[in-house]
Motif scaffolding. Structure first.
Motif, PDB file in Angstrom:
ATOM      1  N   TRP A 182       0.882  -1.158   0.000  1.00 55.19           N
ATOM      2  CA  TRP A 182       0.000   0.000   0.000  1.00 55.19           C
ATOM      3  C   TRP A 182       0.917   1.204   0.000  1.00 55.19           C
ATOM      4  N   GLY A 183       0.764   2.093  -0.991  1.00 53.78           N
ATOM      5  CA  GLY A 183       1.741   3.172  -1.119  1.00 53.78           C
ATOM      6  C   GLY A 183       2.906   2.653  -1.951  1.00 53.78           C
ATOM      7  N   THR A 184       3.816   3.521  -2.301  1.00 53.14           N
ATOM      8  CA  THR A 184       4.903   3.136  -3.194  1.00 53.14           C
ATOM      9  C   THR A 184       6.237   3.577  -2.634  1.00 53.14           C
ATOM     10  N   ASP A 185       7.217   2.695  -2.673  1.00 52.68           N
ATOM     11  CA  ASP A 185       8.561   3.072  -2.257  1.00 52.68           C
ATOM     12  C   ASP A 185       9.288   3.572  -3.507  1.00 52.68           C
ATOM     13  N   GLU A 186       9.157   4.881  -3.748  1.00 60.49           N
ATOM     14  CA  GLU A 186       9.653   5.456  -4.996  1.00 60.49           C
ATOM     15  C   GLU A 186      11.170   5.418  -5.123  1.00 60.49           C
ATOM     16  N   ILE A 220       4.158   1.675 -13.241  1.00 61.58           N
ATOM     17  CA  ILE A 220       4.562   3.059 -12.981  1.00 61.58           C
ATOM     18  C   ILE A 220       3.346   3.980 -13.127  1.00 61.58           C
ATOM     19  N   LYS A 221       2.531   3.728 -14.164  1.00 64.00           N
ATOM     20  CA  LYS A 221       1.343   4.558 -14.386  1.00 64.00           C
ATOM     21  C   LYS A 221       0.339   4.444 -13.245  1.00 64.00           C
ATOM     22  N   SER A 222       0.173   3.243 -12.717  1.00 66.21           N
ATOM     23  CA  SER A 222      -0.827   3.110 -11.653  1.00 66.21           C
ATOM     24  C   SER A 222      -0.292   3.503 -10.277  1.00 66.21           C
ATOM     25  N   GLU A 223       1.022   3.421 -10.107  1.00 65.82           N
ATOM     26  CA  GLU A 223       1.607   3.709  -8.792  1.00 65.82           C
ATOM     27  C   GLU A 223       2.007   5.166  -8.613  1.00 65.82           C
TER      28      GLU A 223
END
Length: 315
Positions: A182-186, A220-223
């Protein structure tokens, strides 16, 4: 493959005189200017620049700027500018112009080689007295800023070695940093996408598809969103197929209402001596129409004429 190759032998004096003649007196012979400058390559144009000053005692750039205007002038001045300096000027405009041109920053930093980035950094500092990194940092923010700073180091591994174990690990890492949580580790995305070599990343993308059941670009587009999304997508596209990346940039600059002239000019000028033929081929494959016909339908006058010369031909 390039569309502008230059000529095997030419007389800088003759070309300088031809340019002077085209601008002297009443009115300007734009066709003559286009003919001279599109038959020469960028280093030959530099020779003409110097010869113009030594034989005529005038500055060619100043003369061109006073005789030409609008987008046509922008193309011609771009063609007269040495390759690295052209990128430097564009990057400076992107951070110091009215508002930030994120698209320009992303395009140049994601697509240039380490060596090109190194020369850009060197010349940027000489020209403006501050580093490109400083300007990026003061003009952008958050994770997007960090991706640009990373790309601006020009420190990507340029080897060809693929470590299969590491590719598996990287793919898993990207999956766990995005789709799985849940969330993204960019940061994980940035450190893998901005530092690994091209061949290794292509392997990572293959493995990733197997794990995540979707393409890395879809993740990448969804996150992510906004500039960060654009930047990482550009990185992936340049890794996969650089000419296709530029074909898409050109397509988007012309499709729909209005034209994004800055992008159109920059790509046409900066790629004409590198991979314009490849870009044309990708454009035709991707959009079913030739780049030539697109430019023809979208631009007019001398601006159109010179862009079509840089394009090289109809496909």
């Amino acid at each position: 493959m390039a569309t502008i190759k230059g000529v095997s032998s030419f007389s800088p004096e003759q070309e300088a005189q031809a340019l002077r003649k085209a601008m002297k007196g009443f009115g300007t012979d734009e066709d003559a200017i286009i003919d001279v400058l599109t038959k020469l390559n960028v280093s030959q144009r530099q020779q003409v620049l110097i010869t113009y000053k030594s034989t005529i005692g005038r500055d060619l750039m100043d003369d061109l700027k006073s005789e030409l205007s609008g987008n046509f002038e922008r193309v011609i001045i771009g063609m007269m500018t040495p390759t690295t300096m052209y990128d430097v000027h564009e990057l400076r405009r992107a951070v110091k112009g009215a508002g930030t041109d994120e698209g320009c920053l992303i395009e140049i930093l994601a697509s240039r080689t380490n060596e090109e980035i190194r020369r850009i950094n060197e010349n940027y500092k000489l020209q403006y007295g501050c580093s490109l990194e400083d300007d990026i940092v003061s003009d952008t923010s958050s994770m997007f800023r960090r991706v640009l700073v990373s790309l601006a180091t020009g420190n990507r591994d340029e080897g060809m070695y693929v470590d299969d174990g590491l590719a598996q690990q990287d793919a898993q890492c990207l999956y766990e940093a995005g789709e799985k949580k849940w969330g993204t580790d960019e940061v994980q995305f940035m450190s893998i996408l901005c530092t690994r070599n091209r061949y290794h990343l292509l392997r990572v993308f293959d493995v990733y598809r197997g794990i995540a059941n979707k393409d890395i670009t879809d993740s990448i587009k969804s996150e992510m969103s906004g500039d960060l999304e654009d930047a990482l997508l550009a990185v992936v596209k340049c890794v996969r197929n650089k000419p296709a990346y530029f074909a898409e940039r050109l397509y988007k600059s012309m499709k729909g209402l209005g034209t994004d002239d800055s992008t159109l000019i920059r790509v046409m000028v900066s790629r004409s001596e590198i991979d314009m033929l490849d870009i044309r081929r990708e454009f035709l494959t991707m959009y079913g129409k030739s780049l030539y016909s697109f430019i023809k339908g979208d631009c007019s006058g001398d601006y159109r004429k010179v862009l079509l010369k840089l394009c090289g031909g109809e496909d």
